[in-house]
Design a protein around this motif. Structure first.
Motif, PDB file in Angstrom:
ATOM      1  N   ASP A 282      -1.089  -4.141  20.142  1.00 43.20           N
ATOM      2  CA  ASP A 282      -0.189  -3.617  21.164  1.00 43.20           C
ATOM      3  C   ASP A 282       0.182  -2.158  20.838  1.00 43.20           C
ATOM      4  O   ASP A 282       0.736  -1.875  19.774  1.00 43.20           O
ATOM      5  CB  ASP A 282       1.080  -4.476  21.207  1.00 43.20           C
ATOM      6  N   PRO A 283      -0.137  -1.192  21.735  1.00 48.33           N
ATOM      7  CA  PRO A 283       0.159   0.226  21.456  1.00 48.33           C
ATOM      8  C   PRO A 283       1.626   0.481  21.141  1.00 48.33           C
ATOM      9  O   PRO A 283       1.947   1.388  20.361  1.00 48.33           O
ATOM     10  CB  PRO A 283      -0.269   0.932  22.754  1.00 48.33           C
ATOM     11  N   ALA A 284       2.528  -0.302  21.739  1.00 48.52           N
ATOM     12  CA  ALA A 284       3.956  -0.099  21.466  1.00 48.52           C
ATOM     13  C   ALA A 284       4.263  -0.365  19.991  1.00 48.52           C
ATOM     14  O   ALA A 284       5.063   0.342  19.367  1.00 48.52           O
ATOM     15  CB  ALA A 284       4.794  -1.010  22.359  1.00 48.52           C
ATOM     16  N   GLN A 285       3.625  -1.406  19.428  1.00 42.65           N
ATOM     17  CA  GLN A 285       3.834  -1.718  18.017  1.00 42.65           C
ATOM     18  C   GLN A 285       3.223  -0.639  17.118  1.00 42.65           C
ATOM     19  O   GLN A 285       3.785  -0.276  16.085  1.00 42.65           O
ATOM     20  CB  GLN A 285       3.224  -3.089  17.691  1.00 42.65           C
ATOM     21  N   VAL A 286       2.037  -0.138  17.518  1.00 42.11           N
ATOM     22  CA  VAL A 286       1.395   0.930  16.744  1.00 42.11           C
ATOM     23  C   VAL A 286       2.274   2.184  16.752  1.00 42.11           C
ATOM     24  O   VAL A 286       2.473   2.833  15.721  1.00 42.11           O
ATOM     25  CB  VAL A 286      -0.006   1.242  17.305  1.00 42.11           C
ATOM     26  N   ASP A 287       2.833   2.535  17.926  1.00 39.17           N
ATOM     27  CA  ASP A 287       3.709   3.708  18.021  1.00 39.17           C
ATOM     28  C   ASP A 287       4.964   3.532  17.172  1.00 39.17           C
ATOM     29  O   ASP A 287       5.466   4.480  16.549  1.00 39.17           O
ATOM     30  CB  ASP A 287       4.105   3.946  19.477  1.00 39.17           C
ATOM     31  N   LYS A 288       5.485   2.296  17.156  1.00 36.87           N
ATOM     32  CA  LYS A 288       6.680   2.008  16.358  1.00 36.87           C
ATOM     33  C   LYS A 288       6.408   2.232  14.870  1.00 36.87           C
ATOM     34  O   LYS A 288       7.206   2.846  14.153  1.00 36.87           O
ATOM     35  CB  LYS A 288       7.101   0.564  16.613  1.00 36.87           C
ATOM     36  N   LEU A 289       5.237   1.741  14.417  1.00 41.02           N
ATOM     37  CA  LEU A 289       4.857   1.920  13.014  1.00 41.02           C
ATOM     38  C   LEU A 289       4.581   3.398  12.721  1.00 41.02           C
ATOM     39  O   LEU A 289       4.964   3.912  11.667  1.00 41.02           O
ATOM     40  CB  LEU A 289       3.614   1.074  12.707  1.00 41.02           C
ATOM     41  N   GLN A 290       3.924   4.093  13.649  1.00 40.01           N
ATOM     42  CA  GLN A 290       3.612   5.507  13.454  1.00 40.01           C
ATOM     43  C   GLN A 290       4.882   6.342  13.293  1.00 40.01           C
ATOM     44  O   GLN A 290       4.969   7.222  12.435  1.00 40.01           O
ATOM     45  CB  GLN A 290       2.783   6.016  14.634  1.00 40.01           C
TER      46      GLN A 290
ATOM     47  N   TYR B 286       0.843  -1.192   0.000  1.00 41.52           N
ATOM     48  CA  TYR B 286       0.000   0.000   0.000  1.00 41.52           C
ATOM     49  C   TYR B 286       0.883   1.249   0.000  1.00 41.52           C
ATOM     50  O   TYR B 286       1.986   1.232   0.549  1.00 41.52           O
ATOM     51  CB  TYR B 286      -0.893   0.046   1.239  1.00 41.52           C
ATOM     52  N   VAL B 287       0.365   2.341  -0.597  1.00 44.14           N
ATOM     53  CA  VAL B 287       1.013   3.649  -0.493  1.00 44.14           C
ATOM     54  C   VAL B 287       0.332   4.393   0.650  1.00 44.14           C
ATOM     55  O   VAL B 287      -0.889   4.564   0.649  1.00 44.14           O
ATOM     56  CB  VAL B 287       0.892   4.447  -1.800  1.00 44.14           C
ATOM     57  N   VAL B 288       1.126   4.826   1.634  1.00 43.85           N
ATOM     58  CA  VAL B 288       0.588   5.402   2.864  1.00 43.85           C
ATOM     59  C   VAL B 288       1.293   6.729   3.132  1.00 43.85           C
ATOM     60  O   VAL B 288       2.506   6.854   2.948  1.00 43.85           O
ATOM     61  CB  VAL B 288       0.814   4.435   4.056  1.00 43.85           C
ATOM     62  N   ASP B 289       0.517   7.756   3.578  1.00 40.58           N
ATOM     63  CA  ASP B 289       1.160   9.026   3.890  1.00 40.58           C
ATOM     64  C   ASP B 289       1.736   9.006   5.298  1.00 40.58           C
ATOM     65  O   ASP B 289       1.652   8.000   6.011  1.00 40.58           O
ATOM     66  CB  ASP B 289       0.191  10.207   3.683  1.00 40.58           C
ATOM     67  N   THR B 290       2.313  10.117   5.727  1.00 40.04           N
ATOM     68  CA  THR B 290       3.019  10.151   7.013  1.00 40.04           C
ATOM     69  C   THR B 290       2.078  10.071   8.204  1.00 40.04           C
ATOM     70  O   THR B 290       2.522   9.849   9.324  1.00 40.04           O
ATOM     71  CB  THR B 290       3.853  11.439   7.116  1.00 40.04           C
ATOM     72  N   ASN B 291       0.763  10.252   7.969  1.00 45.19           N
ATOM     73  CA  ASN B 291      -0.209  10.146   9.054  1.00 45.19           C
ATOM     74  C   ASN B 291      -0.874   8.779   9.113  1.00 45.19           C
ATOM     75  O   ASN B 291      -1.775   8.557   9.912  1.00 45.19           O
ATOM     76  CB  ASN B 291      -1.280  11.231   8.906  1.00 45.19           C
ATOM     77  N   GLY B 292      -0.458   7.853   8.237  1.00 40.17           N
ATOM     78  CA  GLY B 292      -1.039   6.517   8.232  1.00 40.17           C
ATOM     79  C   GLY B 292      -2.200   6.357   7.280  1.00 40.17           C
ATOM     80  O   GLY B 292      -2.785   5.271   7.197  1.00 40.17           O
ATOM     81  N   VAL B 293      -2.587   7.416   6.538  1.00 39.27           N
ATOM     82  CA  VAL B 293      -3.718   7.338   5.614  1.00 39.27           C
ATOM     83  C   VAL B 293      -3.318   6.547   4.373  1.00 39.27           C
ATOM     84  O   VAL B 293      -2.279   6.811   3.765  1.00 39.27           O
ATOM     85  CB  VAL B 293      -4.199   8.742   5.208  1.00 39.27           C
ATOM     86  N   ILE B 294      -4.143   5.549   4.010  1.00 43.04           N
ATOM     87  CA  ILE B 294      -3.877   4.735   2.822  1.00 43.04           C
ATOM     88  C   ILE B 294      -4.276   5.539   1.589  1.00 43.04           C
ATOM     89  O   ILE B 294      -5.452   5.827   1.365  1.00 43.04           O
ATOM     90  CB  ILE B 294      -4.664   3.411   2.882  1.00 43.04           C
ATOM     91  N   LEU B 295      -3.278   5.915   0.768  1.00 40.96           N
ATOM     92  CA  LEU B 295      -3.526   6.712  -0.428  1.00 40.96           C
ATOM     93  C   LEU B 295      -3.855   5.839  -1.632  1.00 40.96           C
ATOM     94  O   LEU B 295      -4.685   6.201  -2.460  1.00 40.96           O
ATOM     95  CB  LEU B 295      -2.307   7.585  -0.741  1.00 40.96           C
TER      96      LEU B 295
END
Length: 680
Positions: free
Chosen positions: A203-211, A167-176
């Motif tokens: 797991d919030p830690a994993q979400v933060d890592k991806l963010q 997927y192409v994703v912007d810096t805020n996590g939105v799937i473009l």
């Protein structure tokens, strides 16, 4: 010993799956990254070469430039005054940040994604040129626009037999961008990767890592548990301020993984209980796979139905508009006939606007972007306006529209009057549409109960139409649903009205239900909790006829800032009969210059388009407010915008404008604005 061997083999299997997947995804990521880099370099070299060729060509006319660059497609000249011209000399409007920069400071080709008005989304490459003057106008740079599909063909693709995807994703996590055919889309249906993971309890830690990886456009790998399945998510930047995210499920393995699985299954054979559990899980997997296949087939069918439906509902009024305009042009020597054709064209255009507005509203509701206002309003005025709006269509069809009951102990409430009116208009117009000639549509409004300062308002729209089957009522509020399709029935419509009503009522913490019997009509009931407020009675405004308006407008001068030449001409023609003197500007910067150069009191009002090159309408409004001009702080500035939502209006007011008009413009709305501000 057997248990220990099983645990050891299972652990080895998981490790093998993880290592092989990581290696495979890294290889795919590297391949996509290289292909994107090569594609970008190709277009950068092509743009740079064309710019150098033009700089040394001594070309001085647009025809010479067109001949020099005829072998290239999608080439435009970036003029020193901010315009962007095709090789045929036609101006285009492009939304892009780099187009407002000083090209003379560039040393290399720049690129970004942008939108070309009227054409769609493109990948744009710009390079500076030097010492080039075409038809007397200095040229700052050369622009090449490439269909964004070229980028999409490389960046998004289903992988591992369609079970995973990139997927192409912007810096805020939105799937473009997403591939159209992939089972992974079932897991990532929403618009934002981060929201999907957070809402599914990852797991919030994993979400933060991806963010963090997405925000900084860096490579990262995370393993997440999503709906009982483990997914590997690999991110890497695409050099355009975006990210590519590879999402691969655990169930996808390569040859080494399958070999490890056979070893584990061999060990499990000796354990009877484990064998039974494995058999159950295998059957469950087959059933789930079959179900997913059916869902994908249904989804593909729904997509096809959607495209067919919307194509029909958009092309039908377009065909009427084009046909009616052609007939009007042929009837110039017969004014009554031309008037009939133009009236049909107008009605078709109004219907087309309704269809497009419904689609946009449904999209904002689905994505959670619809914002409600919370302002004082008179519910009686809302009810009166609904009846007034629908009286015409009802009379034209021979349907009686009446209020059966209006029982309100209060008139003033706080809420979103526009959305409440939209819900009622949708319900009443739907009832009129499906009620046969001679039938009746009634509207009932009453205050059902009170709880503190909150009143529960009950609204009922009842008709004597054909009614609905029980089976259809179960999916009544789903998008694009009608008891009879507009493709095969005389009842036209987008099929989104009731879905929008349902979503808006829920957004306002209300409830909507339907009671219907085939052959006996239908009744839609809406319950809305509204906060009661008490306002002093407003003094009635004096009625003004057309002569009053003409007298009010006489001698007034208005500045119209609009970058689209055709729109400027249309607005000037619309206002010509009012006696208003019109000055025009083609961008925000020109509008600011004309205001600052004018005498005090020269302009009575500014009509300001929002999206303009060089300087936007919002920036221009702020510049006028910050200027030293005597009228800078008080000159009425009215926004002209295609944005019709509450947040669009609030954004205009926040940047110093007094009012907001939505495109396409309605002459009555303009007249109200003139009365409001010319009376001051």
């Amino acid at each position: 010993m057997g248990t220990w061997a099983f645990v050891r083999a299972y652990s080895d299997l998981n490790q093998s799956i993880h290592e092989e997947r990581v290696e495979s995804v890294q290889q795919i990521s590297d391949l996509v990254s290289r292909k994107l880099s090569l594609l970008k370099e190709l277009h950068e070299d092509e743009t740079a070469t064309a710019a150098q060729f033009l700089s040394h060509s001594n070309a001085s006319t647009m025809s010479e430039v067109s001949e020099l660059l005829s072998h290239l497609s999608g080439i435009y000249l970036m003029m020193d005054d901010g315009r962007c011209l095709s090789l045929e000399g036609k101006a285009i409007v492009i939304s892009g940040s780099m187009l407002s920069e000083d090209l003379s400071t560039w040393t290399e080709v720049h690129s970004e994604f942008c939108t070309v008005q009227g054409k769609g989304d493109f990948w744009a490459f710009a390079a500076p040129v030097s010492n080039v003057v075409i038809d007397g106008a200095p040229v700052a740079g050369l622009l090449e626009v490439v269909d964004s599909q070229e980028y999409a063909d490389v960046a998004i693709l289903p992988v591992f037999n369609g079970q995973g995807a990139s997927y192409v994703v912007d810096t805020n996590g939105v799937i473009l961008l997403r591939p159209s055919e992939s089972q992974a889309n079932e897991y990532f249906q929403s618009h934002n990767f981060l929201h999907i993971l957070a809402n599914d309890g990852v797991d919030p830690a994993q979400v933060d890592k991806l963010q963090t990886a997405l925000r900084t456009c860096t490579e990262e790998q995370v393993l997440v548990d999503l709906r009982g399945d483990t997914w590997l998510m690999q991110t890497f930047p695409d050099n355009e301020g975006r990210n590519i995210v590879m999402a691969i499920p655990v169930s996808v393995t390569a040859q080494e993984t399958f070999a490890g699985m056979r070893n584990v299954i061999g060990l499990m054979v000796v354990i009877a209980a484990a064998l039974g559990a494995l058999s159950f899980l295998w059957l469950h997997y087959l059933a789930s796979k079959n179900q997913r296949t059916k869902l994908e087939s249904a989804r593909a069918s729904l997509k096809s139905d959607f495209l067919t439906k919307m194509s029909h509902d958009i092309r039908t009024p377009l065909n009427a508009i084009v046909g009616s305009n052609e007939l009007a042009l042929r009837s110039l020597d017969d004014p009554p006939a031309a008037a009939i054709h133009l009236e049909r064209s107008k009605k078709s255009g109004e219907y087309l606007i309704e269809v497009i507005s419904d689609m946009l509203d449904m999209n904002r509701l689905d994505s959670g972007k619809m914002a409600l206002s919370h302002n004082p309003f008179d519910l009686n005025e809302v009810l009166d306006s609904v009846i007034a709006l629908q009286n015409g269509p009802a009379e034209a069809k021979g349907v009686e529209l009446a209020e059966e009951l209006r029982s309100l102990s209060h008139a003033n409430y706080c809420g979103d009057a526009t959305r409440i009116r939209q819900c009622l208009v949708n319900l009443v117009s739907n009832a009129v549409k499906f009620t046969p000639e001679g039938g009746t549509v009634t509207l009932t409004c009453e205050e059902a109960s009170q709880d503190g300062s909150i009143s529960l308002i009950k609204l009922v729209v009842r008709d004597t139409g054909p009614g609905m089957s029980k089976e259809f009522m179960e999916r009544l509020f789903e998008p694009f649903e009608q008891e009879q399709s507009s493709l095969t029935s005389s009842h036209v419509g987008s099929g989104l009205g009731l879905a929008i009503v349902h979503s808006l009522v829920e957004l306002m913490d209300g409830e909507v239900s339907v009671d219907s019997t085939p052959g006996r009509g239908s009744a839609f009931t809406v319950y809305l909790p509204l906060e009661r407020i008490y306002l002093p009675a407003a003094e009635p405004e004096a009625e003004q006829d057309e002569r009053d308006l003409l007298e009010l407008c006489r001698g007034k001068r208005v500045l119209l800032a609009e970058d689209n030449e055709m729109n400027r001409e249309i607005i000037v023609d619309l206002l010509s009969d009012l006696g208003v003197q019109i000055d025009t500007a083609s961008n925000g910067a020109e509008a600011v210059r004309k205001v600052e150069a004018s005498e005090a009191g020269w302009y009575a009002l500014v009509l300001m388009d929002i999206q303009m090159p060089v300087m936007t309408g919002l920036e221009a409004a702020e510049a006028i407010r910050a200027s030293q001009h005597p009228d800078g702080a008080t000159l009425p500035i009215v926004a002209l915008s295609a944005g019709a939502y509450q947040e669009d209006v609030e954004n205009s007011l926040r940047h110093g404008m007094q009012d907001h008009l939505t495109k396409p413009l309605d002459l009555d709305d303009i007249n109200k604005v003139f009365r409001r501000y010319f009376n001051r």
